[in-house]
Design an enzyme around this catalytic site. Structure first.
Site, PDB file in Angstrom:
ATOM      1  N   GLY A 175      -6.003   6.990 -10.284  1.00  0.00           N
ATOM      2  CA  GLY A 175      -7.008   7.993  -9.923  1.00  0.00           C
ATOM      3  C   GLY A 175      -6.754   9.292 -10.667  1.00  0.00           C
ATOM      4  CB  CYS A 199      -4.612  -1.806 -16.095  1.00  0.00           C
ATOM      5  SG  CYS A 199      -4.027  -3.114 -17.153  1.00  0.00           S
ATOM      6  CB  THR A 243      -1.972  11.499  -7.009  1.00  0.00           C
ATOM      7  OG1 THR A 243      -2.797  11.200  -5.876  1.00  0.00           O
ATOM      8  CG2 THR A 243      -0.570  11.771  -6.485  1.00  0.00           C
ATOM      9  NE  ARG A 281      -8.508   4.315  -0.613  1.00  0.00           N
ATOM     10  CZ  ARG A 281      -8.280   4.104  -1.899  1.00  0.00           C
ATOM     11  NH1 ARG A 281      -7.307   3.320  -2.284  1.00  0.00           N
ATOM     12  NH2 ARG A 281      -9.037   4.671  -2.808  1.00  0.00           N
ATOM     13  CB  ALA A 337     -10.394  21.670  11.264  1.00  0.00           C
ATOM     14  CG  HIS A 364     -18.398  26.658  14.493  1.00  0.00           C
ATOM     15  ND1 HIS A 364     -18.586  28.001  14.349  1.00  0.00           N
ATOM     16  CD2 HIS A 364     -17.071  26.432  14.289  1.00  0.00           C
ATOM     17  CE1 HIS A 364     -17.432  28.555  14.055  1.00  0.00           C
ATOM     18  NE2 HIS A 364     -16.509  27.636  14.017  1.00  0.00           N
ATOM     19  CD  GLN A 376     -12.338  15.042  -0.763  1.00  0.00           C
ATOM     20  OE1 GLN A 376     -11.374  15.191  -0.040  1.00  0.00           O
ATOM     21  NE2 GLN A 376     -13.184  14.032  -0.595  1.00  0.00           N
TER      22      GLN A 376
HETATM   23  P1  ADP Z   1      -2.592   5.600  -8.701  1.00  0.00           P
HETATM   24  O1  ADP Z   1      -1.634   5.656  -9.818  1.00  0.00           O
HETATM   25  O2  ADP Z   1      -3.519   6.775  -8.669  1.00  0.00           O
HETATM   26  O3  ADP Z   1      -1.916   5.332  -7.389  1.00  0.00           O
HETATM   27  P2  ADP Z   1      -3.446   2.794  -8.757  1.00  0.00           P
HETATM   28  O4  ADP Z   1      -2.769   2.459  -7.493  1.00  0.00           O
HETATM   29  O5  ADP Z   1      -4.789   2.240  -9.045  1.00  0.00           O
HETATM   30  O6  ADP Z   1      -3.584   4.375  -8.971  1.00  0.00           O
HETATM   31  O7  ADP Z   1      -2.481   2.344  -9.921  1.00  0.00           O
HETATM   32  C1  ADP Z   1      -2.802   2.599 -11.284  1.00  0.00           C
HETATM   33  C2  ADP Z   1      -2.375   1.459 -12.147  1.00  0.00           C
HETATM   34  O8  ADP Z   1      -0.951   1.317 -12.092  1.00  0.00           O
HETATM   35  C3  ADP Z   1      -2.897   0.094 -11.751  1.00  0.00           C
HETATM   36  O9  ADP Z   1      -4.213  -0.131 -12.168  1.00  0.00           O
HETATM   37  C4  ADP Z   1      -1.903  -0.812 -12.474  1.00  0.00           C
HETATM   38  O10 ADP Z   1      -2.216  -0.866 -13.852  1.00  0.00           O
HETATM   39  C5  ADP Z   1      -0.596  -0.040 -12.330  1.00  0.00           C
HETATM   40  N1  ADP Z   1       0.176  -0.585 -11.192  1.00  0.00           N
HETATM   41  C6  ADP Z   1      -0.073  -0.431  -9.883  1.00  0.00           C
HETATM   42  N2  ADP Z   1       0.827  -1.116  -9.121  1.00  0.00           N
HETATM   43  C7  ADP Z   1       1.666  -1.720  -9.980  1.00  0.00           C
HETATM   44  C8  ADP Z   1       2.803  -2.572  -9.843  1.00  0.00           C
HETATM   45  N3  ADP Z   1       3.253  -2.969  -8.640  1.00  0.00           N
HETATM   46  N4  ADP Z   1       3.421  -2.998 -10.964  1.00  0.00           N
HETATM   47  C9  ADP Z   1       2.979  -2.632 -12.181  1.00  0.00           C
HETATM   48  N5  ADP Z   1       1.904  -1.833 -12.386  1.00  0.00           N
HETATM   49  C10 ADP Z   1       1.253  -1.383 -11.327  1.00  0.00           C
END
Ligand code: ADP
Length: 320
Positions: free
Chosen positions: A11, A73, A125, A171, A186, A215, A251
């Site tokens: 993200g 990915c 993040t 989440r 709030a 409110h 956001q």
């Molecule tokens: P964020 O980094 O914002 O938490 P995600 O959870 O979608 O976002 O993770 C981003 C990317 O990191 C995934 O699309 C994947 O390519 C890689 N990733 C997530 N979990 C794993 C894992 N257990 N092992 C290897 N790569 C991972």
């Protein structure tokens, strides 16, 4: 190390750009070469890698999003796919990689490190849920976006004597809801870390109305429940005029705040220092306003981001 790479993954978060800028400028300052991996781990395995110069990161410090683009990915969980990524890096002569992203991206960086390729994780993040740092890059900007929305909603809520349910991102982590709820005054804040009692919420609303409150603002983290469903249930119980606002992807956007730009600059530069010293496999962070770094494997397996319980208690005291 003389050649390093940088990628953003998962993200996107406001402040990723100043972090990239810091990595590139700090590395070039120390006569290193920097390569940008475009499109997260997907770009890594397909070899979407280009050399970055000082000018490549000009005029991005104030921009939201990420100039290196991001992607999900899922196949990167697979060891052979990770090996392919390492081969791409090696083919470009890149000796270490800075990964800017959230907890999923950290898992990717950890996996590469476990396979012997040195990575440094930089926490980027809006969720503020990375172990080994008090704050993540993007959290402050997202928070300010939410506050801006709450302030505006408060104006209209007051004019119409309404209760507003505002659903925010988060989440698994309630940091955005908690900080925004506290800063936005709030009455009730619902976070995934704490169970809530509907009767208490109804009672709180009733008491507020009794003393002439015009409110009420209820902030709900998306991980607790849908704001729409929550409002429906509350309406049935109170018969109040209840409206819902789901803030959603706004956001994630916007120009990073000064706080996020400074944090991104500090963490990005520290990541380069570690690689320069040959210290891969680290996760950088900030604790008590001091830069820290931890073993990325240990950080992910043994540390856990903890929400500040004192802030939650305080929010309850101040919203009576
Ligand atoms: P964020 O980094 O914002 O938490 P995600 O959870 O979608 O976002 O993770 C981003 C990317 O990191 C995934 O699309 C994947 O390519 C890689 N990733 C997530 N979990 C794993 C894992 N257990 N092992 C290897 N790569 C991972």
């Amino acid at each position: 190390m003389k050649k390093i790479g940088v990628l953003t993954s998962g993200g996107d978060a406001p402040g990723m750009n100043p972090a990239i800028r810091a990595v590139v400028r700090k590395a070039i300052y120390h006569d290193m070469e920097v390569y940008g991996v475009y499109g997260g781990y997907a770009g890594l395995i397909s070899g979407n890698i280009k050399k970055l110069e000082l000018g490549s990161v000009g005029d991005i410090i104030h921009r939201g999003g990420t100039m290196l683009l991001s992607a999900r990915c899922p196949e990167f969980r697979n060891k052979e796919v990770q090996q392919k990524g390492i081969e791409q890096l090696k083919a470009h002569g890149i000796e270490g990689l800075v990964v800017i992203g959230g907890d999923g991206s950290y898992m990717g960086a950890k996996a590469l490190t476990e396979q012997g390729y040195p990575c440094v994780g930089v926490p980027g993040t809006i969720d503020n849920d990375i172990p080994g740092t008090d704050f993540t890059i993007g959290f402050d900007t997202a928070l300010n976006t939410v506050i801006d929305a709450i302030d505006k909603i408060r104006d209209t809520a007051t004019s119409h004597d309404r209760t507003f349910v505002i659903e925010v991102m988060g989440r698994d982590a309630g940091d955005i809801a908690l900080w925004a709820g506290l800063a936005g005054g709030a009455e009730t804040i619902l976070i995934p870390e704490e169970n809530y009692n509907m009767n208490d919420i109804v009672e709180r609303l009733r008491k507020g109305q009794e003393r002439g409150k015009k409110h009420s603002i209820i902030v709900v983290a998306e991980g607790v429940c849908s704001g729409v469903d929550f409002a429906k249930e509350l309406k049935e119980l109170t018969n109040n005029d209840i409206r819902v606002s789901v803030l959603g992807h706004m956001q994630r956007g916007g120009s990073p705040t000064a706080q996020d730009r400074v944090l991104a600059s500090r963490l990005g530069a520290r990541a380069v220092e570690l690689l320069m010293a040959g210290r891969g496999g680290r996760a950088v962070g900030i604790e008590n306003n001091k830069l820290v770094d931890y073993d990325i494997i240990e950080a992910l397996e043994q540390r856990k981001h903890k929400l500040d319980a004192n802030l939650f208690d305080l929010s309850k005291v101040l919203s009576i």
